[in-house]
Design a protein around this motif. Structure first.
Motif, short mmCIF file in Angstrom:
data_model
loop_
_atom_site.label_atom_id
_atom_site.label_comp_id
_atom_site.label_asym_id
_atom_site.label_seq_id
_atom_site.Cartn_x
_atom_site.Cartn_y
_atom_site.Cartn_z
N UNK A 130 -17.72 -4.07 -12.66
CA UNK A 130 -17.75 -4.23 -11.43
C UNK A 130 -16.39 -4.40 -10.73
N UNK A 131 -16.51 -4.13 -9.48
CA UNK A 131 -14.93 -4.17 -8.53
C UNK A 131 -15.28 -4.81 -7.35
N UNK A 132 -14.08 -5.58 -6.73
CA UNK A 132 -14.38 -6.00 -5.50
C UNK A 132 -13.03 -5.64 -4.89
N UNK A 133 -13.07 -4.91 -3.66
CA UNK A 133 -11.84 -4.51 -2.98
C UNK A 133 -11.79 -5.44 -1.61
N UNK A 134 -10.73 -6.13 -1.52
CA UNK A 134 -10.59 -6.95 -0.12
C UNK A 134 -9.11 -6.92 0.30
N UNK A 135 -9.31 -6.83 1.79
CA UNK A 135 -7.74 -6.82 2.55
C UNK A 135 -7.51 -8.27 2.55
N UNK A 136 -6.07 -8.34 2.18
CA UNK A 136 -5.52 -9.47 1.87
C UNK A 136 -4.23 -9.49 2.63
N UNK A 137 -4.07 -10.22 3.70
CA UNK A 137 -2.88 -9.74 4.52
C UNK A 137 -2.50 -8.46 4.87
N UNK A 138 -1.50 -7.93 4.40
CA UNK A 138 -1.17 -6.60 4.58
C UNK A 138 -1.42 -5.69 3.54
N UNK A 139 -2.25 -5.94 2.60
CA UNK A 139 -2.56 -4.98 1.24
C UNK A 139 -4.05 -5.25 1.05
N UNK A 140 -4.48 -4.22 0.13
CA UNK A 140 -5.66 -4.39 -0.66
C UNK A 140 -5.50 -4.83 -1.90
N UNK A 141 -6.35 -5.82 -2.28
CA UNK A 141 -6.37 -6.55 -3.46
C UNK A 141 -7.65 -6.03 -4.29
N UNK A 142 -7.69 -5.49 -5.34
CA UNK A 142 -8.80 -4.89 -6.36
C UNK A 142 -9.11 -5.61 -7.28
N UNK A 143 -9.96 -6.17 -7.59
CA UNK A 143 -10.38 -7.12 -8.59
C UNK A 143 -11.48 -6.30 -9.48
N UNK A 144 -11.19 -5.97 -10.61
CA UNK A 144 -12.15 -5.24 -11.52
C UNK A 144 -12.42 -5.92 -12.83
N UNK A 145 -13.52 -5.64 -13.29
CA UNK A 145 -13.96 -6.28 -14.60
C UNK A 145 -14.74 -5.28 -15.57
N UNK A 146 -14.39 -5.41 -16.74
CA UNK A 146 -15.18 -4.59 -17.77
C UNK A 146 -15.88 -5.59 -18.78
N UNK A 147 -17.07 -5.50 -19.25
CA UNK A 147 -17.51 -6.59 -20.28
C UNK A 147 -16.60 -6.53 -21.47
N UNK A 148 -16.26 -8.02 -21.92
CA UNK A 148 -15.43 -8.19 -22.76
C UNK A 148 -13.70 -8.14 -22.23
N UNK A 149 -13.54 -7.63 -21.33
CA UNK A 149 -12.04 -7.21 -20.93
C UNK A 149 -11.53 -7.98 -19.93
N UNK A 150 -12.12 -9.06 -19.32
CA UNK A 150 -11.53 -10.01 -18.38
C UNK A 150 -11.61 -9.23 -17.11
N UNK A 151 -10.71 -9.98 -15.95
CA UNK A 151 -10.71 -9.43 -14.77
C UNK A 151 -9.14 -8.91 -14.47
N UNK A 152 -9.06 -7.99 -14.03
CA UNK A 152 -7.89 -7.34 -13.58
C UNK A 152 -7.65 -7.04 -12.11
N UNK A 153 -6.51 -7.60 -11.54
CA UNK A 153 -6.20 -7.67 -10.13
C UNK A 153 -4.89 -6.60 -9.89
#
Length: 157
Positions: A130-153
Motif C-alpha cells: 500500500x502507498x499513500x502520497x500526500x502534499x505536506x507543506x512544500x513537499x510530497x510525503x510518500x508513506x508505503x507499507x509491505x506485509x511484515x515490513x512496517x511503514x516507510x515514509x
C-alpha cells in the motif's frame, strides 16, 4: 498475502488514511494483466467488510477474466475533483482470489445492499503493498507499507 484487517494491525496510522481515500468516492481504477502480460485498466468499485476488501464484476467482464487467470492487480483511488487531492493519493498492490465456496458467496451476498442483477464474479483482495502520497507543506510525503515490513515514509521536494 495479507487481509485488510492485518494491514490495519500492522499499519494502524496508515491503513485508516488509505481506506478513507477508497471510501471518499465510489469509483476507482483497477489495473489487471492481459493474457499477453500487458496492463489493462478498468473502472471498479470496492467494498470493505469484516476486515476484508472485496471487488465484484459482471460475468464475462474482461477484468474478471484477467483476475481469474492471474490475480495480481493494483487499485488506484479516485483523486476526486480539483487539483489539491485532500487526503492524498492511495494505491494498493493486491492479489485477487475468486470466491468459489458456496458459504463464502452466501456471506458476500448477505452483505450487499441488494442482490446482483445477474451472474457475477466476486473476489477477495489480499494486500501485497500500500502507498499513500500526500502534499505536506512544500513537499510530497510518500508513506508505503509491505506485509511484515512496517511503514516507510519518504519526503520528496
Amino acid at each position: 498475502m495479507t487481509t485488510w484487517q492485518e494491514f490495519e494491525q500492522q499499519a494502524p496510522d496508515l491503513a485508516p488514511r488509505v481506506r478513507a481515500r477508497f471510501t471518499a468516492h465510489k469509483h476507482h481504477v483497477l489495473a489487471t494483466l492481459k493474457r499477453d502480460g500487458s496492463p489493462r485498466v478498468s473502472g471498479t468499485e470496492v467494498d470493505f467488510r469484516g476486515g476484508e476488501l472485496f471487488l465484484g464484476s459482471m460475468s464475462g467482464a474482461v477484468k474478471a477474466a484477467d483476475l481469474r487467470r492471474d490475480g495480481r492487480c493494483a487499485l488506484h483511488s479516485n483523486p476526486g475533483p480539483g487539483t489539491d487531492m485532500p487526503g492524498g493519493d492511495a494505491k494498493l498492490s493486491l492479489v485477487a482470489v475468486e470466491l468459489t465456496d458456496p458459504a463464502e458467496i452466501a456471506a458476500y451476498e448477505a452483505g450487499l445492499p441488494e442482490p446482483p442483477p445477474g451472474p457475477y464474479h466476486a473476489f477477495r483482495l489480499e494486500l501485497t503493498g500500500a502507498a499513500l502520497t500526500e502534499v505536506v507543506g512544500d513537499h510530497l510525503e510518500i508513506s508505503s507499507w509491505r506485509p511484515g515490513g512496517g511503514v516507510r515514509v519518504v519526503e520528496r521536494r
